[in-house]
Write a protein that holds these residues in place. Structure first.
Motif, PDB file in Angstrom:
ATOM      1  N   SER A  62     -27.063  26.783  33.125  1.00  0.00           N
ATOM      2  CA  SER A  62     -28.269  27.877  32.807  1.00  0.00           C
ATOM      3  C   SER A  62     -29.454  27.322  32.215  1.00  0.00           C
ATOM      4  O   SER A  62     -29.018  26.504  31.564  1.00  0.00           O
ATOM      5  CB  SER A  62     -26.992  28.798  32.201  1.00  0.00           C
ATOM      6  OG  SER A  62     -27.013  28.196  30.549  1.00  0.00           O
ATOM      7  N   ASP A  63     -30.454  28.494  32.126  1.00  0.00           N
ATOM      8  CA  ASP A  63     -31.220  28.334  31.359  1.00  0.00           C
ATOM      9  C   ASP A  63     -30.655  27.508  29.811  1.00  0.00           C
ATOM     10  O   ASP A  63     -31.573  26.514  28.876  1.00  0.00           O
ATOM     11  CB  ASP A  63     -32.251  29.182  32.089  1.00  0.00           C
ATOM     12  CG  ASP A  63     -33.155  28.657  33.372  1.00  0.00           C
ATOM     13  OD1 ASP A  63     -32.726  28.158  33.905  1.00  0.00           O
ATOM     14  OD2 ASP A  63     -34.220  29.770  32.838  1.00  0.00           O
ATOM     15  N   ASP A  64     -30.021  28.338  29.205  1.00  0.00           N
ATOM     16  CA  ASP A  64     -30.327  28.002  27.716  1.00  0.00           C
ATOM     17  C   ASP A  64     -29.569  26.322  27.947  1.00  0.00           C
ATOM     18  O   ASP A  64     -29.429  26.177  27.001  1.00  0.00           O
ATOM     19  CB  ASP A  64     -28.553  29.289  27.766  1.00  0.00           C
ATOM     20  CG  ASP A  64     -29.390  30.278  27.480  1.00  0.00           C
ATOM     21  OD1 ASP A  64     -30.458  30.905  27.418  1.00  0.00           O
ATOM     22  OD2 ASP A  64     -28.576  31.565  27.512  1.00  0.00           O
ATOM     23  N   VAL A  65     -28.111  26.708  28.895  1.00  0.00           N
ATOM     24  CA  VAL A  65     -27.758  24.653  28.398  1.00  0.00           C
ATOM     25  C   VAL A  65     -28.504  23.853  28.456  1.00  0.00           C
ATOM     26  O   VAL A  65     -28.312  23.086  27.843  1.00  0.00           O
ATOM     27  CB  VAL A  65     -26.478  24.705  29.908  1.00  0.00           C
ATOM     28  CG1 VAL A  65     -26.167  23.168  29.446  1.00  0.00           C
ATOM     29  CG2 VAL A  65     -25.324  25.579  29.083  1.00  0.00           C
ATOM     30  N   LYS A  66     -29.849  23.487  30.097  1.00  0.00           N
ATOM     31  CA  LYS A  66     -30.841  23.310  30.112  1.00  0.00           C
ATOM     32  C   LYS A  66     -31.595  22.615  28.491  1.00  0.00           C
ATOM     33  O   LYS A  66     -32.407  21.275  28.100  1.00  0.00           O
ATOM     34  CB  LYS A  66     -31.827  23.628  30.750  1.00  0.00           C
ATOM     35  CG  LYS A  66     -30.922  23.369  32.465  1.00  0.00           C
ATOM     36  CD  LYS A  66     -31.027  23.203  33.869  1.00  0.00           C
ATOM     37  CE  LYS A  66     -31.490  24.852  34.030  1.00  0.00           C
ATOM     38  NZ  LYS A  66     -32.148  24.681  35.200  1.00  0.00           N
ATOM     39  N   GLY A  77     -35.711  13.777  29.299  1.00  0.00           N
ATOM     40  CA  GLY A  77     -34.113  15.048  29.388  1.00  0.00           C
ATOM     41  C   GLY A  77     -34.813  15.759  30.172  1.00  0.00           C
ATOM     42  O   GLY A  77     -35.321  15.785  31.253  1.00  0.00           O
ATOM     43  N   TRP A  78     -34.724  17.432  29.589  1.00  0.00           N
ATOM     44  CA  TRP A  78     -34.773  17.914  30.326  1.00  0.00           C
ATOM     45  C   TRP A  78     -36.037  18.565  30.819  1.00  0.00           C
ATOM     46  O   TRP A  78     -37.087  18.814  29.573  1.00  0.00           O
ATOM     47  CB  TRP A  78     -34.431  19.475  30.539  1.00  0.00           C
ATOM     48  CG  TRP A  78     -34.152  20.211  31.602  1.00  0.00           C
ATOM     49  CD1 TRP A  78     -33.874  20.630  32.810  1.00  0.00           C
ATOM     50  CD2 TRP A  78     -35.128  21.486  31.194  1.00  0.00           C
ATOM     51  NE1 TRP A  78     -34.595  22.270  33.660  1.00  0.00           N
ATOM     52  CE2 TRP A  78     -34.871  22.826  32.396  1.00  0.00           C
ATOM     53  CE3 TRP A  78     -35.030  22.847  30.196  1.00  0.00           C
ATOM     54  CZ2 TRP A  78     -35.154  24.129  32.723  1.00  0.00           C
ATOM     55  CZ3 TRP A  78     -35.016  24.216  30.440  1.00  0.00           C
ATOM     56  CH2 TRP A  78     -35.581  24.648  31.441  1.00  0.00           C
ATOM     57  N   ILE A  79     -37.331  18.409  31.554  1.00  0.00           N
ATOM     58  CA  ILE A  79     -38.411  19.153  31.903  1.00  0.00           C
ATOM     59  C   ILE A  79     -39.047  20.043  32.581  1.00  0.00           C
ATOM     60  O   ILE A  79     -38.843  20.356  33.956  1.00  0.00           O
ATOM     61  CB  ILE A  79     -39.542  17.864  32.238  1.00  0.00           C
ATOM     62  CG1 ILE A  79     -39.353  17.079  30.927  1.00  0.00           C
ATOM     63  CG2 ILE A  79     -41.343  18.581  32.164  1.00  0.00           C
ATOM     64  CD1 ILE A  79     -40.104  15.739  31.648  1.00  0.00           C
ATOM     65  N   GLY A  80     -38.864  21.416  31.763  1.00  0.00           N
ATOM     66  CA  GLY A  80     -38.462  22.495  32.705  1.00  0.00           C
ATOM     67  C   GLY A  80     -40.105  23.351  33.192  1.00  0.00           C
ATOM     68  O   GLY A  80     -41.286  22.019  33.581  1.00  0.00           O
ATOM     69  N   PRO A  81     -39.775  24.090  33.880  1.00  0.00           N
ATOM     70  CA  PRO A  81     -40.633  24.812  34.709  1.00  0.00           C
ATOM     71  C   PRO A  81     -42.200  25.484  34.152  1.00  0.00           C
ATOM     72  O   PRO A  81     -41.939  25.559  33.310  1.00  0.00           O
ATOM     73  CB  PRO A  81     -40.021  26.079  35.689  1.00  0.00           C
ATOM     74  CG  PRO A  81     -38.993  25.919  35.652  1.00  0.00           C
ATOM     75  CD  PRO A  81     -38.540  25.459  34.019  1.00  0.00           C
TER      76      PRO A  81
END
Length: 319
Positions: A62-66, A77-81
């Motif tokens: 889920s987006d919350d986890v990421k 780490g995570w680089i989001g949209p």
């Protein structure tokens, strides 16, 4: 006919006449487009499949986890949209790229907190996918080996009597991005001028790409042919040089300009994952460009690797 040459790294390693032909093919291919396909690299394809499968597990969270692993461009780490628009590096304003990434990098800390914070920050591994750390650690070790082999080959292709890259990439900075290109049902219809990755060049010495073929896939630019779909060979890695090596070569070899197309109307639900290893040099390496007759431009000033690359990273960060 593609402008991208295919070379066999194992033939180079054997030496002799075949190795000289490989070096000549590399020089000619990189002068055309800054890209080559590399076979005989010795990387087990099962390793890339494992990394890709584990990455898909992470991107399916889920987006919350990421968001718990979220970092800005250049972080680990995570680089989001919406975080990147790579075409900005060329001075072209476009909508944000249609992708998300999991990014990691070198951890060979110098002890200088200002340097380490930017270039050697600790990697962050998602607890939800415990296999990812092991697989990526093994994969990046293989990519480091291939990158060093390629730079030795490139030094020979330039006609240099010794390999300057060995000393100047003894504790190099590097980054690996696992890029996820979701389907239209996730990202929505592309805006005008929007790409999965906008037109750009990479920043370092050599980039090694393991990719999935797709309709919304990689395209490469050359003066000879304009934009072309990059050829795909399941046994080959796609390799391009970056801005630093273009500069180092005295602009003999152009940094490979490329883009990743948005989801296409005939394949809107295509979902791709690419593994990209960006290799550079020591953060404090002073790069002195090669003068003619090897280089094509004389009088280029020396540059420091970290300053050269940081300027380009800042340019692609949205906001």
């Amino acid at each position: 006919m593609s402008v991208i040459a295919t070379v066999d790294l194992s033939c180079w390693q054997q030496g002799g006449r075949m190795a000289e032909q490989v070096a000549a093919d590399v020089d000619a291919g990189l002068q055309r487009a800054g890209f080559i396909l590399v076979k005989g690299h010795g990387v087990d394809p099962a390793l890339a499949r494992g990394v890709r499968a584990a990455a898909r597990e992470f991107f399916a969270q889920s987006d919350d986890v990421k968001a718990g692993y979220s970092v800005p461009v250049g972080g680990h780490g995570w680089i989001g949209p919406g975080a990147e628009a790579n075409a900005y590096a060329e001075g072209t304003e476009t909508p944000p790229d249609l992708k998300e990434s999991f990014s990691l990098g070198a951890e060979t800390a110098t002890g200088n907190p200002d340097v380490d914070r930017v270039w050697f920050a600790p990697n962050v591994w998602p607890g939800e996918v415990p296999s990812l750390e092991r697989l990526v650690t093994e994969y990046t070790a293989q990519m480091r080996r291939v990158a060093d082999d390629l730079l030795a080959l490139f030094a020979h292709a330039l006609g240099l009597s010794a390999n300057p890259f060995a000393a100047m990439a003894s504790t190099p900075t590097w980054t690996m991005n696992i890029n996820h290109y979701p389907p239209v049902s996730v990202v929505g219809e592309p805006e005008p001028g929007q790409f999965r990755i906008g037109p750009h060049t990479d920043f370092g010495t050599v980039t090694i790409l393991d990719r999935e073929p797709g309709a919304g896939g990689l395209q490469v630019y050359s003066d000879e042919a304009g934009w072309q779909d990059a050829p795909y060979d399941p046994d080959a890695l796609t390799v391009n040089i970056g801005d630093l090596l273009e500069y180092w070569s005295g602009r003999r070899w152009p940094s490979g300009r490329h883009r990743v197309l948005p989801p296409q109307p005939h394949a809107p639900e295509e979902d791709l994952v690419s593994l990209i290893y960006f290799y550079e040099a020591n953060h404090d390496a002073v790069v002195t460009p090669l003068d003619p007759p090897i280089g094509k431009v004389s009088g280029l000033a020396p540059v420091t690797t970290s300053e050269f690359i940081k300027e380009r990273l800042d340019a692609i960060t949205v906001g």
